[in-house]
Design an enzyme around this catalytic site. Structure first.
Site, short mmCIF file in Angstrom:
data_model
loop_
_atom_site.label_atom_id
_atom_site.label_comp_id
_atom_site.label_asym_id
_atom_site.label_seq_id
_atom_site.Cartn_x
_atom_site.Cartn_y
_atom_site.Cartn_z
N ARG A 65 0.81 -1.22 0.00
CA ARG A 65 0.00 0.00 0.00
C ARG A 65 0.84 1.27 0.00
O ARG A 65 0.41 2.30 -0.49
CB ARG A 65 -0.88 0.03 1.25
CG ARG A 65 -1.91 -1.05 1.27
CD ARG A 65 -3.01 -0.72 2.26
NE ARG A 65 -4.04 -1.73 2.18
CZ ARG A 65 -4.15 -2.75 3.03
NH1 ARG A 65 -3.32 -2.84 4.04
NH2 ARG A 65 -5.10 -3.65 2.87
N LYS A 174 1.43 -18.70 6.80
CA LYS A 174 0.63 -18.89 8.00
C LYS A 174 0.38 -17.54 8.66
O LYS A 174 1.15 -16.62 8.37
CB LYS A 174 1.34 -19.85 8.96
CG LYS A 174 2.59 -19.26 9.62
CD LYS A 174 3.14 -20.18 10.65
CE LYS A 174 2.54 -19.96 12.00
NZ LYS A 174 3.22 -18.92 12.82
N ASP A 203 4.97 -23.80 5.38
CA ASP A 203 5.28 -23.97 6.79
C ASP A 203 6.80 -24.02 6.82
O ASP A 203 7.41 -25.01 6.40
CB ASP A 203 4.69 -25.28 7.32
CG ASP A 203 4.96 -25.44 8.80
OD1 ASP A 203 6.10 -25.19 9.24
OD2 ASP A 203 4.02 -25.82 9.53
N HIS A 204 7.43 -22.95 7.28
CA HIS A 204 8.88 -22.85 7.04
C HIS A 204 9.68 -23.94 7.76
O HIS A 204 10.80 -24.23 7.38
CB HIS A 204 9.41 -21.45 7.35
CG HIS A 204 9.60 -21.14 8.80
ND1 HIS A 204 8.59 -20.75 9.62
CD2 HIS A 204 10.72 -21.16 9.57
CE1 HIS A 204 9.07 -20.54 10.84
NE2 HIS A 204 10.37 -20.79 10.85
N GLU A 242 11.90 -21.06 22.73
CA GLU A 242 12.44 -19.82 22.17
C GLU A 242 12.88 -18.90 23.30
O GLU A 242 12.21 -18.84 24.34
CB GLU A 242 11.37 -19.10 21.35
CG GLU A 242 10.94 -19.87 20.14
CD GLU A 242 10.05 -19.02 19.25
OE1 GLU A 242 10.57 -18.36 18.35
OE2 GLU A 242 8.83 -19.00 19.48
N ASP A 261 0.14 -20.67 17.11
CA ASP A 261 1.31 -20.10 16.45
C ASP A 261 2.37 -21.17 16.11
O ASP A 261 3.04 -21.08 15.08
CB ASP A 261 1.93 -19.02 17.36
CG ASP A 261 3.07 -18.27 16.69
OD1 ASP A 261 2.89 -17.86 15.54
OD2 ASP A 261 4.13 -18.08 17.34
N HIS A 266 3.96 -25.91 12.78
CA HIS A 266 5.34 -26.39 12.78
C HIS A 266 5.51 -27.71 13.55
O HIS A 266 6.11 -28.66 13.06
CB HIS A 266 6.28 -25.36 13.42
CG HIS A 266 6.16 -23.98 12.84
ND1 HIS A 266 5.91 -23.76 11.51
CD2 HIS A 266 6.26 -22.75 13.40
CE1 HIS A 266 5.87 -22.44 11.29
NE2 HIS A 266 6.07 -21.82 12.42
N LYS A 366 7.66 -19.07 24.62
CA LYS A 366 8.50 -17.89 24.43
C LYS A 366 9.18 -17.56 25.76
O LYS A 366 8.69 -17.95 26.83
CB LYS A 366 7.65 -16.69 24.02
CG LYS A 366 6.87 -16.93 22.75
CD LYS A 366 7.41 -16.06 21.63
CE LYS A 366 6.64 -16.25 20.35
NZ LYS A 366 7.47 -16.61 19.22
C1 BG6 Z 1 6.84 -18.44 13.41
C2 BG6 Z 1 6.09 -17.98 14.63
O1 BG6 Z 1 6.00 -19.17 12.56
O2 BG6 Z 1 7.92 -19.28 13.83
C3 BG6 Z 1 7.01 -17.24 15.58
O3 BG6 Z 1 5.03 -17.11 14.23
C4 BG6 Z 1 8.20 -18.10 15.92
O4 BG6 Z 1 6.32 -16.86 16.76
C5 BG6 Z 1 8.86 -18.62 14.66
O5 BG6 Z 1 9.11 -17.30 16.65
C6 BG6 Z 1 9.94 -19.63 15.00
O6 BG6 Z 1 10.66 -19.93 13.85
P1 BG6 Z 1 12.18 -20.37 13.94
O7 BG6 Z 1 12.54 -20.72 12.55
O8 BG6 Z 1 12.92 -19.20 14.49
O9 BG6 Z 1 12.22 -21.52 14.87
#
Ligand code: BG6
Length: 516
Positions: A65, A174, A203-204, A242, A261, A266, A366
Site C-alpha cells: 500500500r 501462515k 510452513d517454514h 524460544e 502459532d 510447525h 517464548k
Molecule cells: C513463526 C512464529 O511461525 O515461527 C514465531 O510465528 C516463531 O512466533 C517462529 O518465533 C519460529 O521460527 P524459527 O525458525 O525461528 O524456529
C-alpha cells in the site's frame, strides 16, 4: 565419541546443494513492505541468485500500500539483504538482482491494483523473458487473503497462460486460519480460484534441513525403522523453546497464542515426519497421504480432558540470557487481562498399530531458558537384572535426539562400562553435528521452499486435508480451554524452562523433559 566427517572428494558437499530452477518466472510478493519480505523473502531470493539457482529470466514485483518507487524499494531491499542475508551482500550480484526488482503501489481491495499488476507482469515478460510463469506470494495479514485471491481471479491472473503454457502458483503464509472453521473457509475460498495443485501452503519448518533429514534418517538407515514402534519406544518428546519474548508482535500474538502459532503447524508437521508410515515414494502426494493418515490417527483430546492432557501458561518477569524481560501481561500491546498462552504443552496418543500406547509430549514457549528445537525418542529400558543397581549404577534408557536447531545434529545416548576392575555403568553420547561434519553453511528454509515452488514440487508444503486435520485436533483443545474460562493463566518466570505444570504433566507418568 564424535562422528568423523566423510570427506574424500567431498561428495557430501555436492549432496548438500539445492537444485537450480531453470524455468523463467516472476515472483509477485504481496505485502512487500512487511517484515517477512525484508527479513526472509528478499534475502532468500538474493541468496538463490548468489548461488546461481534462479532462472536467468526472472523478476520480482513487490506489491504494497505504501508509496514507493522502484528505486526506493530497491534501496530498502539492499539494506535488508545486507542485514539479514546469510551470505551478506556482494555488490556485483546485487547489481544484477536489483535490475530485476520492481514495486507496484496498490490497495489489495482495489480492482485497479490487479489490472496494474497485469501490465507490470507484461512489462517483466518483455524485459526479462519471464514467459507468463508466476508465483504469487501472500506475505500479508490473513484478513487480506480473500481480497487478493478474489482480485487475482477477477482479472484471470490465476489461469495458466494457454498460449505459452505459463504456470501460476500461489504461496500462502501462515496463519492459515484461526481455527478449523476459518481454515476451512479459507481453503474453500482459495479453491474457488486456484486448483489445489497450484496452492503452496508454506510452513517454514518443513524447509529446514534438519526437519527434512528426519525422513532420510528414518528411511535410509536399516537399524532404526525396525525399532521405531511401541515395542521399543517408551515415548517421544518434541520441544521448541524460544528465548525471544513477544517483542513487537503483540498485536498478532495476543490473538493467537502458542498453540495456534507453533503447535498447529510447525510442531505437528515435525510430529508427522516422526510418526508417519514409510511412504511408497517420495513425491508430494504420497508423502502427504502418509502425513494425513497419521494426523487422522491422533486421538483427539476432548474439551473435558484438557486439564489432564494440556498445560498453558504465560511468562512472568525474569531474565533471558542476562537480559531483563517484563512479564507478558506488561508487554506493550498486550491486553493486561489477556489469557493468551505464551507456553503450551500437550500429551497425546496415536491410535494405530505402530504407536499404540506411546505418549507424545509436545511443548513450546517464548521467553524460555534457551533457544532449542529438538525431538527426543526415548527407548524402553532394558531389565536391570544383570547389573546390581547399587554397585553398577542405574541403567538409563537410550535416547535418540534429533536437534533441529541450533547446533543442528543427532545424538545417541547409550550406556557403557566405566573403565576399571568393577562393573560400573555410565551413559555416553555419540554425536553428529552438521556444522563440523559437512563444513557447509545450511541454506535457509525459505530458500529451499521458494526454490521448490519454482520447481513445482509441493512435497514440503501442507495439503488441504492435512491442514484441516491438524486444526481439528487443535480446535478441540481450544474449545476445552474456552470452557475452562480461566481468568488468569499459570505463570512461569522468563528464562526458565516453563511452568511447573509442564513438568507435572511428565512426572505424573514417571517421566521428565530432557531439559527442565
Ligand atoms: C513463526 C512464529 O511461525 O515461527 C514465531 O510465528 C516463531 O512466533 C517462529 O518465533 C519460529 O521460527 P524459527 O525458525 O525461528 O524456529
Amino acid at each position: 565419541m564424535a562422528t568423523q566427517p566423510i570427506e574424500q572428494e567431498n561428495p557430501l558437499r555436492e549432496g548438500t546443494r539445492l537444485e537450480a530452477a531453470t524455468e523463467p518466472c516472476t515472483v509477485v510478493i504481496f505485502g512487500a513492505s512487511g517484515d517477512l519480505t525484508r527479513r526472509k523473502l528478499m534475502p532468500a531470493l538474493y541468496n538463490l541468485m548468489h548461488e546461481q539457482r534462479l532462472p536467468s529470466s526472472f523478476a520480482v514485483i513487490g506489491v504494497a500500500r505504501r508509496e514507493k518507487t522502484d528505486e526506493s524499494f530497491r534501496d530498502e531491499m539492499q539494506q535488508a539483504i545486507a542485514e539479514f542475508s546469510r551470505t551478506k551482500i556482494d555488490q556485483s550480484v546485487w547489481d544484477s538482482f536489483a535490475r530485476k526488482i520492481y514495486y507496484l503501489r496498490g490497495d489489495f481491495n482495489d480492482a485497479g491494483t490487479y489490472s496494474q499488476l497485469q501490465l507490470a507482469l507484461a512489462r517483466c515478460e518483455q524485459r526479462h523473458g519471464t514467459l507468463g510463469n508466476c508465483i504469487y506470494y501472500l506475505s500479508t495479514p490473513p484478513e487480506t487473503y480473500d481480497e487478493i485471491i478474489e482480485g487475482l481471479g477477477r482479472v484471470g491472473l490465476h489461469r495458466p497462460d494457454e498460449k505459452r503454457k505459463g504456470w501460476k502458483r500461489i504461496v500462502i503464509e501462515k496463519p492459515f486460519g484461526h481455527d478449523l472453521a476459518t481454515a476451512r473457509q479459507l481453503n474453500a475460498r482459495v479453491a474457488t480460484v486456484f486448483e489445489e495443485s497450484q496452492v503452496y501452503r508454506i510452513d517454514h519448518y518443513l524447509g529446514k534441513e534438519t526437519v527434512q533429514n528426519i525422513s532420510v534418517f528414518r528411511f535410509a538407515n536399516g537399524m532404526f525403522e525396525p525399532i521405531w514402534n511401541h515395542k521399543y519406544i517408551d515415548h517421544v518428546q518434541i520441544s521448541a523453546a524460544e528465548e525471544v519474548a513477544v517483542g513487537s508482535r503483540a498485536g498478532y500474538y495476543d490473538t493467537t497464542g502458542a498453540l495456534r502459532d507453533m503447535i498447529q503447524n510447525h510442531m505437528l508437521q515435525v510430529f508427522a515426519l516422526i510418526a508417519m508410515e514409510p511412504p511408497v515414494a517420495f513425491d508430494a502426494d504420497t508423502v502427504r497421504d502418509e502425513k494425513h493418515k497419521v494426523f487422522r490417527a491422533i486421538r483427539q483430546i476432548q474439551p473435558a480432558e484438557v486439564a489432564r492432557y494440556t498445560v498453558r501458561a504465560q511468562y512472568a518477569a525474569g531474565s533471558v540470557a542476562g537480559k531483563k524481560i517484563s512479564g507478558y501481561l506488561e508487554e506493550p500491546g498486550v491486553n493486561p487481562k489477556s489469557t493468551t498462552e505464551t507456553f503450551a504443552a500437550i500429551k497425546f496418543f496415536v491410535d494405530n498399530w505402530r504407536w499404540a500406547g506411546v505418549p507424545f509430549y509436545i511443548r513450546t514457549g517464548k521467553a524460555l531458558a534457551r533457544r532449542i528445537t529438538e525431538v527426543v525418542i526415548q527407548f524402553r529400558k532394558p531389565p536391570q537384572i544383570l547389573f546390581d543397581e547399587k554397585s553398577a549404577g542405574t541403567i538409563d534408557p537410550n535416547l535418540l535426539v534429533l536437534r533441529i536447531q541450533p547446533d543442528e545434529g543427532i545424538s545417541i545416548k547409550s550406556e557403557v562400562k566405566l573403565p576399571g576392575q568393577r562393573v560400573r555403568i555410565r551413559p555416553v553420547t555419540m554425536d553428529f553435528r552438521y556444522g563440523t561434519s559437512f563444513g557447509v553453511e545450511i541454506a535457509e528454509a525459505y530458500e529451499r521452499l521458494i526454490l521448490d515452488c519454482m520447481l513445482g514440487d509441493s512435497t514440503l508444503f501442507t495439503r488441504r486435508d492435512g491442514l484441516e486435520k491438524t486444526w481439528e485436533f487443535v480446535d478441540k483443545i481450544l474449545d476445552g480451554w474456552r470452557q475452562q474460562d480461566l481468568k488468569k493463566l499459570p505463570q512461569y518466570e522468563a528464562g526458565t524452562w516453563g511452568p511447573v505444570e509442564a513438568q507435572e504433566l511428565m512426572k505424573r507418568d514417571g517421566r521428565q523433559w530432557r531439559r527442565q
